[in-house]
Enzyme design. Structure first.
Site, mmCIF file in Angstrom:
data_model
loop_
_atom_site.group_PDB
_atom_site.id
_atom_site.type_symbol
_atom_site.label_atom_id
_atom_site.label_comp_id
_atom_site.label_asym_id
_atom_site.label_seq_id
_atom_site.Cartn_x
_atom_site.Cartn_y
_atom_site.Cartn_z
ATOM 1 N N ASP A 28 47.875 102.626 80.354
ATOM 2 C CA ASP A 28 47.267 101.390 79.824
ATOM 3 C C ASP A 28 47.214 100.420 80.772
ATOM 4 O O ASP A 28 47.599 99.044 80.203
ATOM 5 C CB ASP A 28 47.424 100.996 77.974
ATOM 6 C CG ASP A 28 47.424 102.525 77.121
ATOM 7 O OD1 ASP A 28 46.733 103.174 77.435
ATOM 8 O OD2 ASP A 28 48.934 102.122 76.892
ATOM 9 N N GLU A 219 38.744 104.011 72.347
ATOM 10 C CA GLU A 219 39.625 103.134 72.329
ATOM 11 C C GLU A 219 39.621 102.260 73.296
ATOM 12 O O GLU A 219 38.879 102.376 74.700
ATOM 13 C CB GLU A 219 40.582 103.886 72.102
ATOM 14 C CG GLU A 219 41.291 105.018 73.551
ATOM 15 C CD GLU A 219 41.829 105.436 73.107
ATOM 16 O OE1 GLU A 219 43.411 104.851 72.056
ATOM 17 O OE2 GLU A 219 43.420 105.437 73.649
#
Length: 454
Positions: A28, A219
């Site tokens: 991420d 997401e």
């Protein structure tokens, strides 16, 4: 040994363990550049080799976006208020931004980091804020911004993306699985939710969602301005360890409404999956297999020659060992119609890449040759490459639309393409690479020229 000495010893041991990581174990990721030209990478507290050495948001630095040096952790661990709310043992998905000069903030708060605190499978989560005078720190926690509870309907308060729109309004785009992607307006001066005295329960404006049949698996949102106006929304779909992939939709404002190139709404669960796959799992001939690329951010930086360079920063997994993950950087370029597409080749550094668009191809004849291509359809399969010959007149009906931008006749609608100089990581040489979007089907094909037949 005092408690302070013990903590210092633990920190030194953790840093020693992570010193050899480089770009490995970066999950991420988001990258920024400081005023001196150094790049800083922030990522989730994660390790593909087992237990974390410690928590607090991993930080790396680089001079070229290719080689990364582990710098340490932004915070001393999970802030107490975030841990008490969520039970988190590590922090996830940091988003780091520089506050615009027009916003009056203290010098030690010019940089903001929105971090996520949660546990797998739960939406009892929180997004917190930390500030610093520089990406290197020191970072000071400022408390929670948005919270969510597992037993309440609504978005999961993780995966923050801070956005400033063209009117100077500040937004927090967030959400992961469960309740979709939402946006809340922020107070520019404080970085907290506008009008809130403390942490907000949201939810804000709904931007995108998916049906419960696929676990509402959307997401890692990132919003960026389109060259001709409006905004593109990048999100990651599906399973983190297998079918994870990156999709794009677009809309007139940060708060949408967003739709794909076929006009399907990002909130229409009956139309799922909405959006074009700009990057999915694949293997180029002779190269490593890349699995589950996603949770992307975009680094936009001005060029000395004018204009700007945009690079997609994302994590990806080793197809032969999916627990192992690392950061990758790829060029992002826009089609003439305003759709962002990304290179099939990882970024090779300024010395091997050509940012000056005056040197990008401007005639269809320059595309002639043999190309290795990968088509991203749904992203639910690991894509292998194939070869395709392009003649001296380019693809059928091809037209040049300016430097690096092309269009040609598709089956029922035009194909929009962007082509640029690149470095072939498998063959170790300069070449052309690019990507094409079929505007009728939404399918994206990426390609690398492997033979110049001209």
């Amino acid at each position: 040994m005092t408690a302070t000495q013990a903590a210092a010893a633990v920190g030194a041991a953790a840093l020693g363990e992570a010193a050899a990581w480089g770009g490995r174990h970066a999950h991420d990721p988001t990258a920024v550049r400081d005023d001196d030209g150094t790049y800083w990478l922030f990522s989730t507290d994660a390790s593909g080799d087992g237990p974390l050495p410690r928590a607090g948001v991993q930080v790396r630095r680089s001079s070229d976006l290719v080689t990364w040096t582990f710098h340490g952790w932004a915070l001393a661990g999970v802030p107490a208020v975030a841990a008490a709310w969520s039970g988190a043992s590590g922090l996830w998905a940091p988003d780091v931004v520089r506050v615009p000069d027009a916003v009056p903030v203290p010098d030690d708060a010019r940089w903001r980091m929105y971090y996520s605190a949660s546990t797998f499978g739960s939406r009892t989560s929180a997004i917190g804020l930390a500030t610093a005078p520089h990406p290197a720190g020191p970072w000071a926690d400022r408390g929670l911004v948005v919270t969510s509870r597992h037993d309440a309907d609504g978005p999961n308060a993780i995966d923050a993306n801070a956005v400033v729109d063209g009117d100077g309004r500040h937004w927090l785009v967030y959400g992961s699985f469960f309740g979709g992607i939402h946006a809340l307006e922020l107070d520019a001066a404080s970085g907290l939710v506008l009008g809130a005295d403390g942490p907000s329960a949201g939810p804000g404006v709904l931007l995108a969602r998916r049906p419960h049949a696929v676990e509402a698996a959307v997401e890692g949102a990132f919003v960026l301005p389109r060259p001709g106006g409006g905004y593109a929304l990048l999100t990651s779909f599906d399973s983190l360890f297998g079918t994870y992939h990156l999709r794009v939709v677009a809309g007139p404002s940060v708060t949408g409404p967003y739709a794909d190139v076929r006009g399907r709404s990002a909130t229409d669960v009956a139309a799922d999956p909405v959006g074009s796959v700009v990057l999915g799992g694949h293997r180029l001939a002779g190269g490593r297999g890349w699995l589950a690329p996603g949770h992307a951010s975009v680094l936009t930086e001005p060029l000395a020659s004018g204009g700007a360079r945009q690079l997609l920063v994302h994590h990806v997994r080793d197809a032969d060992d999916p627990a192992k993950h690392e950061v990758q950087v790829r060029r992002l370029a826009w089609t003439a119609g305003g759709w962002p597409l990304v290179s099939p080749q990882p970024w090779a550094g300024a010395g091997r890449e050509v940012d000056d668009e005056a040197a990008w191809p401007s005639s269809v004849g320059e595309l002639a040759g043999t190309w290795e291509v990968v088509g991203f359809t749904r992203g639910d399969a690991f894509a292998a490459s194939a070869t395709r010959a392009v003649g001296p007149d380019g693809p059928a009906g091809a037209r040049a639309l300016g430097r690096g931008r092309f269009s040609w006749d598709g089956a029922s609608a035009p194909v929009e393409a962007v082509v640029f100089p690149a470095w072939d990581a498998v063959r170790g040489r300069a070449t052309l690479a690019g990507a094409a979007l079929d505007t009728a089907t939404g399918v994206v094909t990426v390609g690398t020229r492997v033979g110049a037949d001209r």
